[in-house]
Enzyme design. Structure first.
Site, PDB file in Angstrom:
ATOM      1  N   SER A 284       0.821  -1.205   0.000  1.00 26.86           N
ATOM      2  CA  SER A 284       0.000   0.000   0.000  1.00 26.86           C
ATOM      3  C   SER A 284       0.865   1.270   0.000  1.00 26.86           C
ATOM      4  CB  SER A 284      -0.971  -0.056   1.179  1.00 26.86           C
ATOM      5  OG  SER A 284      -1.953   0.922   1.059  1.00 26.86           O
TER       6      SER A 284
ATOM      7  N   ASP B  50     -10.458  -4.016  -5.415  1.00 24.69           N
ATOM      8  CA  ASP B  50      -9.868  -3.097  -4.423  1.00 24.69           C
ATOM      9  C   ASP B  50     -10.601  -1.758  -4.496  1.00 24.69           C
ATOM     10  OD1 ASP B  50      -8.251  -1.368  -2.958  1.00 24.69           O
ATOM     11  OD2 ASP B  50      -6.413  -2.414  -3.523  1.00 24.69           O
TER      12      ASP B  50
ATOM     13  N   HIS C 149      -8.158  -4.625  -0.858  1.00 27.21           N
ATOM     14  CA  HIS C 149      -6.856  -4.000  -0.600  1.00 27.21           C
ATOM     15  C   HIS C 149      -5.996  -4.808   0.386  1.00 27.21           C
ATOM     16  CE1 HIS C 149      -4.322  -0.526  -1.210  1.00 27.21           C
ATOM     17  NE2 HIS C 149      -4.152  -0.368   0.094  1.00 27.21           N
TER      18      HIS C 149
HETATM   19  C1  MLT Z   1      -2.891   3.946   2.076  1.00 27.53           C
HETATM   20  O1  MLT Z   1      -3.793   3.978   2.900  1.00 27.53           O
HETATM   21  O2  MLT Z   1      -1.746   3.671   2.406  1.00 27.53           O
HETATM   22  C2  MLT Z   1      -3.236   4.296   0.677  1.00 27.53           C
HETATM   23  O3  MLT Z   1      -4.090   3.405   0.158  1.00 27.53           O
HETATM   24  C3  MLT Z   1      -2.033   4.404  -0.167  1.00 27.53           C
HETATM   25  C4  MLT Z   1      -1.323   5.688   0.058  1.00 27.53           C
HETATM   26  O4  MLT Z   1      -1.930   6.628   0.558  1.00 27.53           O
HETATM   27  O5  MLT Z   1      -0.133   5.750  -0.276  1.00 27.53           O
END
Ligand code: MLT
Length: 216
Positions: free
Chosen positions: A110, A160, A191
């Site tokens: 992520s 996702d 996700h």
């Molecule tokens: C997260 O929550 O980390 C997002 O999906 C990805 C990001 O903000 O880089």
């Protein structure tokens, strides 16, 4: 040997590994820390050295690797600066812990996958490759980076809610346009990180980064 340190600009953990294996740079998701992905790293490549920094940005108390303005909307100035900081950390840590700087492979989830993709698009020389779990497109580069030496595994969820499939496809295109060899794995779900993609990444890492004649 496990070292916990605040030096080199990032709170981080380092676990020594065998010289035959690559070094895995572990990059956690939003709200994670330098300990979260150590067991994943061990599972992905037993015997690899593990270098695991904590993101330096806090969002309501949750560590991240760069600022965002909203979900999926990134502060580009901060991203560029944090990407350069991380590249400096990789370089300095390779000297400090005596690991081969040409065999560092990022493993990011992520937000961690997004900064790893940003390193690949800005300073590809810093990484031999990457495992990107559920990445987005961190930015659209103005010039095509030369990623001919990079080997990349991307895994994404077909449903996702944060990363529509077209964004994953766009990232694949950007990496391939730069000459990177990209393997893609799709999961039916969202996700979250699931066992199937970890197993696929493990196989891919062994194939892509085990040195010929290194034994096991
Ligand atoms: C997260 O929550 O980390 C997002 O999906 C990805 C990001 O903000 O880089």
């Amino acid at each position: 040997m496990t070292t916990t340190s605040r030096d080199l600009g990032f709170v981080h953990r380092f676990v020594a590994g065998s010289a035959a294996a690559p070094t895995l740079l572990l990059l956690h998701g939003t709200g994670g820390n330098e300990t979260d992905l150590l067991s994943l790293g061990q599972e992905l490549y037993p015997g690899a050295a593990l270098l695991s920094p904590r993101g330096r940005v806090l969002e309501r108390g949750m560590p991240r690797f760069f600022r965002r303005l909203a979900e999926g909307v990134f502060d580009q100035e901060d991203l560029a600066r944090r990407t350069d900081e991380l590249v400096g950390f990789i370089r300095d840590a390779a000297v400090e812990y005596r690991v081969d700087p040409t065999r560092v492979v990022a493993v990011g989830y992520s937000n961690g996958a997004n900064i790893a993709a940003s390193v690949l698009l800005r300073q590809p020389i810093a990484l031999a490759g990457a495992v990107l779990f559920h990445p987005m497109v961190p930015f659209e580069p103005e010039q095509r980076p030369d990623m001919r030496d990079a080997r990349i595994f991307i895994s994404a969820g077909k449903s996702d809610p944060m990363v529509p499939q077209r964004l994953t496809q766009r990232l694949i295109e950007l990496l391939q346009d730069g000459g990177a060899r990209v393997a893609v794995h799709w999961e039916p779900g969202g996700h979250e990180l699931v066992a199937g993609e970890v197993a696929a990444a493990r196989l891919w890492l062994q194939e892509a980064f085990t040195q010929q004649g290194a034994g096991s």
